[in-house]
Design a protein around this motif. Structure first.
Motif, PDB file in Angstrom:
ATOM      1  N   THR A 496      10.855 -39.433  -0.257  1.00 14.42           N
ATOM      2  CA  THR A 496      10.462 -38.026  -0.323  1.00 14.42           C
ATOM      3  C   THR A 496       8.981 -37.889  -0.031  1.00 14.42           C
ATOM      4  OG1 THR A 496      12.137 -37.638  -2.032  1.00 14.42           O
ATOM      5  CG2 THR A 496      10.454 -35.943  -1.754  1.00 14.42           C
ATOM      6  N   THR A 497       8.674 -37.139   1.024  1.00 12.20           N
ATOM      7  CA  THR A 497       7.290 -36.815   1.352  1.00 12.20           C
ATOM      8  C   THR A 497       7.053 -35.352   0.985  1.00 12.20           C
ATOM      9  OG1 THR A 497       7.616 -35.977   3.590  1.00 12.20           O
ATOM     10  CG2 THR A 497       7.549 -38.374   3.324  1.00 12.20           C
ATOM     11  N   PHE A 498       5.864 -34.847   1.315  1.00 12.44           N
ATOM     12  CA  PHE A 498       5.589 -33.437   1.060  1.00 12.44           C
ATOM     13  C   PHE A 498       6.246 -32.534   2.093  1.00 12.44           C
ATOM     14  CE2 PHE A 498       2.701 -35.289  -1.849  1.00 12.44           C
ATOM     15  CZ  PHE A 498       2.374 -34.315  -2.783  1.00 12.44           C
ATOM     16  N   GLY A 499       6.946 -33.144   3.081  1.00  9.97           N
ATOM     17  CA  GLY A 499       7.583 -32.319   4.103  1.00  9.97           C
ATOM     18  C   GLY A 499       9.018 -32.690   4.413  1.00  9.97           C
ATOM     19  N   SER A 500       9.544 -33.760   3.803  1.00  6.90           N
ATOM     20  CA  SER A 500      10.898 -34.184   4.176  1.00  6.90           C
ATOM     21  C   SER A 500      11.514 -35.058   3.099  1.00  6.90           C
ATOM     22  CB  SER A 500      10.859 -34.969   5.495  1.00  6.90           C
ATOM     23  OG  SER A 500      10.203 -36.213   5.310  1.00  6.90           O
ATOM     24  N   VAL A 501      12.833 -35.204   3.183  1.00  4.79           N
ATOM     25  CA  VAL A 501      13.589 -36.154   2.363  1.00  4.79           C
ATOM     26  C   VAL A 501      14.451 -36.964   3.317  1.00  4.79           C
ATOM     27  CG1 VAL A 501      15.303 -36.466   0.548  1.00  4.79           C
ATOM     28  CG2 VAL A 501      13.621 -34.616   0.361  1.00  4.79           C
ATOM     29  N   ARG A 502      14.350 -38.289   3.267  1.00  6.64           N
ATOM     30  CA  ARG A 502      15.097 -39.147   4.184  1.00  6.64           C
ATOM     31  C   ARG A 502      15.836 -40.220   3.394  1.00  6.64           C
ATOM     32  NH1 ARG A 502      11.360 -39.466   9.527  1.00  6.64           N
ATOM     33  NH2 ARG A 502      10.015 -37.716   9.066  1.00  6.64           N
ATOM     34  N   HIS A 503      17.064 -40.484   3.815  1.00  5.27           N
ATOM     35  CA  HIS A 503      17.865 -41.548   3.205  1.00  5.27           C
ATOM     36  C   HIS A 503      17.907 -42.705   4.202  1.00  5.27           C
ATOM     37  CE1 HIS A 503      19.514 -39.275  -0.286  1.00  5.27           C
ATOM     38  NE2 HIS A 503      19.159 -38.254   0.482  1.00  5.27           N
ATOM     39  N   ILE A 504      17.167 -43.768   3.906  1.00  4.06           N
ATOM     40  CA  ILE A 504      16.942 -44.851   4.856  1.00  4.06           C
ATOM     41  C   ILE A 504      17.654 -46.123   4.380  1.00  4.06           C
ATOM     42  CG2 ILE A 504      15.177 -46.234   6.017  1.00  4.06           C
ATOM     43  CD1 ILE A 504      13.176 -43.974   5.368  1.00  4.06           C
ATOM     44  N   PRO A 505      18.521 -46.705   5.208  1.00  4.10           N
ATOM     45  CA  PRO A 505      19.137 -47.987   4.837  1.00  4.10           C
ATOM     46  C   PRO A 505      18.104 -49.115   4.877  1.00  4.10           C
ATOM     47  CG  PRO A 505      20.245 -46.961   6.719  1.00  4.10           C
ATOM     48  CD  PRO A 505      18.977 -46.229   6.510  1.00  4.10           C
ATOM     49  N   LEU A 506      18.304 -50.103   4.023  1.00  7.53           N
ATOM     50  CA  LEU A 506      17.402 -51.255   3.957  1.00  7.53           C
ATOM     51  C   LEU A 506      18.152 -52.525   4.345  1.00  7.53           C
ATOM     52  CD1 LEU A 506      15.504 -50.530   0.605  1.00  7.53           C
ATOM     53  CD2 LEU A 506      14.846 -49.886   2.922  1.00  7.53           C
ATOM     54  N   ARG A 507      17.531 -53.290   5.224  1.00  5.65           N
ATOM     55  CA  ARG A 507      18.062 -54.600   5.615  1.00  5.65           C
ATOM     56  C   ARG A 507      17.393 -55.652   4.730  1.00  5.65           C
ATOM     57  NH1 ARG A 507      15.994 -58.159   9.625  1.00  5.65           N
ATOM     58  NH2 ARG A 507      14.645 -56.481  10.371  1.00  5.65           N
ATOM     59  N   ILE A 508      18.171 -56.372   3.965  1.00  7.14           N
ATOM     60  CA  ILE A 508      17.642 -57.314   2.971  1.00  7.14           C
ATOM     61  C   ILE A 508      17.173 -58.595   3.656  1.00  7.14           C
ATOM     62  CG2 ILE A 508      18.241 -58.737   0.972  1.00  7.14           C
ATOM     63  CD1 ILE A 508      20.293 -56.479   0.258  1.00  7.14           C
ATOM     64  N   ILE A 509      15.965 -59.051   3.285  1.00  5.81           N
ATOM     65  CA  ILE A 509      15.423 -60.308   3.798  1.00  5.81           C
ATOM     66  C   ILE A 509      15.468 -61.379   2.714  1.00  5.81           C
ATOM     67  CG2 ILE A 509      13.379 -61.455   4.743  1.00  5.81           C
ATOM     68  CD1 ILE A 509      12.601 -58.878   6.056  1.00  5.81           C
ATOM     69  N   THR A 510      14.921 -61.074   1.531  1.00  2.53           N
ATOM     70  CA  THR A 510      14.992 -61.973   0.377  1.00  2.53           C
ATOM     71  C   THR A 510      15.370 -61.124  -0.836  1.00  2.53           C
ATOM     72  OG1 THR A 510      12.707 -61.703  -0.402  1.00  2.53           O
ATOM     73  CG2 THR A 510      13.071 -63.294   1.385  1.00  2.53           C
ATOM     74  N   HIS A 511      15.381 -61.740  -2.004  1.00  8.56           N
ATOM     75  CA  HIS A 511      15.711 -61.000  -3.228  1.00  8.56           C
ATOM     76  C   HIS A 511      14.637 -59.985  -3.604  1.00  8.56           C
ATOM     77  CE1 HIS A 511      18.762 -64.212  -4.787  1.00  8.56           C
ATOM     78  NE2 HIS A 511      19.186 -63.539  -3.736  1.00  8.56           N
ATOM     79  N   ASP A 512      13.472 -60.068  -2.966  1.00  2.67           N
ATOM     80  CA  ASP A 512      12.380 -59.143  -3.284  1.00  2.67           C
ATOM     81  C   ASP A 512      11.837 -58.406  -2.071  1.00  2.67           C
ATOM     82  OD1 ASP A 512      12.198 -59.766  -6.102  1.00  2.67           O
ATOM     83  OD2 ASP A 512      11.346 -61.699  -5.506  1.00  2.67           O
ATOM     84  N   HIS A 513      12.440 -58.617  -0.919  1.00  5.06           N
ATOM     85  CA  HIS A 513      11.928 -57.990   0.299  1.00  5.06           C
ATOM     86  C   HIS A 513      13.070 -57.429   1.146  1.00  5.06           C
ATOM     87  CE1 HIS A 513       8.369 -60.434  -0.677  1.00  5.06           C
ATOM     88  NE2 HIS A 513       7.699 -59.553   0.039  1.00  5.06           N
ATOM     89  N   ALA A 514      12.800 -56.273   1.738  1.00  5.00           N
ATOM     90  CA  ALA A 514      13.748 -55.651   2.662  1.00  5.00           C
ATOM     91  C   ALA A 514      12.946 -54.971   3.771  1.00  5.00           C
ATOM     92  CB  ALA A 514      14.630 -54.645   1.924  1.00  5.00           C
ATOM     93  N   VAL A 515      13.659 -54.508   4.792  1.00  7.23           N
ATOM     94  CA  VAL A 515      13.014 -53.811   5.911  1.00  7.23           C
ATOM     95  C   VAL A 515      13.769 -52.516   6.160  1.00  7.23           C
ATOM     96  CG1 VAL A 515      12.541 -53.883   8.397  1.00  7.23           C
ATOM     97  CG2 VAL A 515      12.159 -55.916   7.007  1.00  7.23           C
ATOM     98  N   THR A 516      13.051 -51.407   6.352  1.00  8.62           N
ATOM     99  CA  THR A 516      13.700 -50.144   6.687  1.00  8.62           C
ATOM    100  C   THR A 516      14.337 -50.243   8.065  1.00  8.62           C
ATOM    101  OG1 THR A 516      11.622 -49.258   7.568  1.00  8.62           O
ATOM    102  CG2 THR A 516      12.141 -48.761   5.268  1.00  8.62           C
TER     103      THR A 516
END
Length: 550
Positions: A496-516
């Motif tokens: 959520t920004t001050f101008g939009s709401v986006r639902h973004i899938p995440l690609r998992i890299i490790t147990h603590d890291h992902a990429v949009t």
């Protein structure tokens, strides 16, 4: 010349949000037309002229690529070498990727896998372009080098650090000495140079505060039409074999040659630091720039010795600047479609004759395919594939092993065959992608995601409120990041920004890291990391931080 005057006068009259524009047309090493329209300072009635200075934004990248190629021409570096052979401090995180595959060339062509940006301390008061190297070291390389065209401001700031390291001269000083001075670009420079005759900038016709970027190597050059024209003329002279004070002909010809024809996931043809329109008859190189609200466009057709430049101080001026530039393509046997690379999915079948695939063969396509926002779901229904893309649904009829003809399904259960469209499944570097083909255009429609291990990720779900460094402008001023797992077992981030709401899938890299997910669009291709600080759960997205409510 008359029609150019009429074009801009008409557009400024029709759109009061566009305050000022300047432009030039170059033919055969000469500026045959240039003019300013509207105001550089509306409140004080200061007119926009060819002397008015505007931030060119990302066209700065062409100066950075030129600087790197000058250093290669002098024997100081080789763009085919690994980047970390020159920048030993370049040590980003990797998974199943050899860092030595990240060459200088791959950064120049936006195919290195370096994420698009780092927004932490991104204004000039808070940070320096050299900080980006350290910030990137805290991120994972998003894709194997050479696999994906991912436009990266961060990569070009690292190239600025490369110029500084190899030349032993700060990036800004290097550009002044090796490009501006030889060309007589005396009215050009950077925000810290205190240039006179700078334009005010506008949004919705109202003056807004100047946002000075930290990223001077990817978007920090200020110039006017008169100086800008000198740059365009010199590049075309060098390309055509004339003596140049800044670059030799073989080097600029390499820069203006197609570099990314073998990149499987790509959205535009590219040279070294340039986008390209290219067909069998001619080619053009192009770059656009946007720096907050000021914008610029530069189109060169080197073999024809033609160029057009447009600069505007208004957020709403970019569309007509691009329209003006692209209006000249047809005259030189080019079209907008010449910007797009050839499809990697091969020639689609003109025949709509279906083939039979076994249930076992169809099962390998089942799953969720991440997009910039949301995801496409492919399921098996009565021995045929059903593709669900938000409100739209299709049955997929196989025409070959990987190519499918879609039949759209409407809410009333009526069907319509879409014979001009194909869906193609393709495996690239052990990742499964879904492509959509419409005629000769190819669109990357989704990356197949692995299901989430809920035992690992459920304790990371929840709402995280923004804290710390905040962006100052536009749709990149953030409120909240909510992490959740969808009903289809996809890890998602509701941003959520001050101008939009986006639902973004995440690609998992490790147990603590992902990429949009998503490529060259919105907030795609950024690292998202999870850690604890002061007994609070924290999410880092693109260098900005969010903490979970207690």
């Amino acid at each position: 010349m008359q029609s150019s005057d009429e074009f801009f006068n008409k557009n400024l009259q029709q759109n009061k949000n566009i305050v000022g524009i300047s432009a030039a047309i170059i033919v055969n090493d000469s500026v045959i037309w240039s003019n300013g329209f509207g105001y550089a300072d509306k409140f004080n009635n200061v007119p926009m002229t060819t002397n008015t200075i505007v931030n060119m934004g990302s066209i700065t990248k062409t100066f950075t690529s030129l600087s790197v190629m000058q250093l290669q021409q002098r024997g100081s570096l080789n763009i085919n070498d690994p980047l970390n052979s020159y920048l030993t401090d370049f040590r980003p995180k990797t998974k199943n990727i050899d860092i030595k595959d990240i060459t200088v060339r791959s950064v120049l062509t936006h195919t290195s896998g370096i994420q698009p940006d780092i927004w932490k301390n991104s204004d000039l008061k808070s940070g320096k372009y050299t900080d980006v190297l350290g910030y990137i070291n805290d991120t994972y390389i998003t894709y194997p080098p050479g696999m994906v065209g991912l436009y990266s401001n961060a990569g070009y700031n690292i190239l600025g650090t490369l110029v500084k390291t190899v030349s032993k001269q700060d990036y800004a000083a290097y550009v002044h000495q090796n490009i501006f001075a030889p060309l007589g670009m005396s009215q050009s420079g950077f925000a810290m140079d205190g240039l006179k005759y700078r334009s005010k900038i506008y949004l919705g016709g109202n003056e807004v505060e100047e946002y000075e970027l930290r990223d001077i190597a990817s978007g920090g050059i200020y110039t006017n039409i008169n100086d800008f024209s000198k740059y365009a003329i010199e590049l075309m002279k060098a390309y055509n074999g004339e003596s140049s004070s800044i670059i030799d002909s073989p080097t600029i010809r390499e820069m203006f040659s197609l570099q990314n024809q073998n990149v499987p996931i790509e959205s535009n043809k590219k040279g070294l630091g340039w986008f390209m329109f290219k067909n069998d008859s001619n080619f053009a190189v192009y770059h656009a720039g946007s720096a907050g609200f000021a914008q610029a466009k530069l189109l060169l057709i080197p073999k024809s010795k033609f160029a057009v430049i447009v600069m505007t101080n208004s957020a709403e001026g970019g569309a007509i600047a691009e329209e003006f530039c692209f209006s000249f393509l047809k005259k030189y046997q080019l079209s907008i479609t010449d910007l797009f690379p050839a499809p990697i999915t091969g020639k689609i079948h003109s025949s709509s004759t279906p083939i039979k695939l076994s249930r076992h063969s169809l099962k390998r396509y089942l799953g969720n395919y991440a997009q910039e926002e949301g995801y496409i779901k492919v399921i098996l229904e009565k021995d045929r594939l059903r593709l669900i893309d938000g409100e739209r649904q299709y049955f997929l009829t196989p025409l070959s092993r990987d190519e499918f003809l879609p039949t759209e399904i409407f809410p009333n259960d009526s069907l319509a065959e879409r014979s001009n469209k194909r869906f193609v499944f393709k495996k690239i570097n052990n990742e499964n992608f879904l492509f959509q083909r419409i005629g000769d255009r190819e669109y990357e429609s989704g990356l197949k995601l692995k299901n989430v291990d809920r035992s690992v990720w459920e304790n990371k779900t929840g709402k995280y409120r923004h804290f710390g460094y905040q962006m100052l402008i536009g749709d990149t001023k953030f409120k909240e990041a909510e992490i959740y797992i969808s009903e289809d077992n996809v890890l998602m981030m509701k941003l959520t920004t001050f101008g939009s709401v986006r639902h973004i899938p995440l690609r998992i890299i490790t147990h603590d890291h992902a990429v949009t997910c998503g490529i060259n669009a919105g907030f795609g291709g950024f690292n998202v990391s999870f850690f604890e600080k002061d007994d609070q759960k924290v999410v880092d997205f693109a260098g900005l931080t969010f903490r979970k409510d207690r």
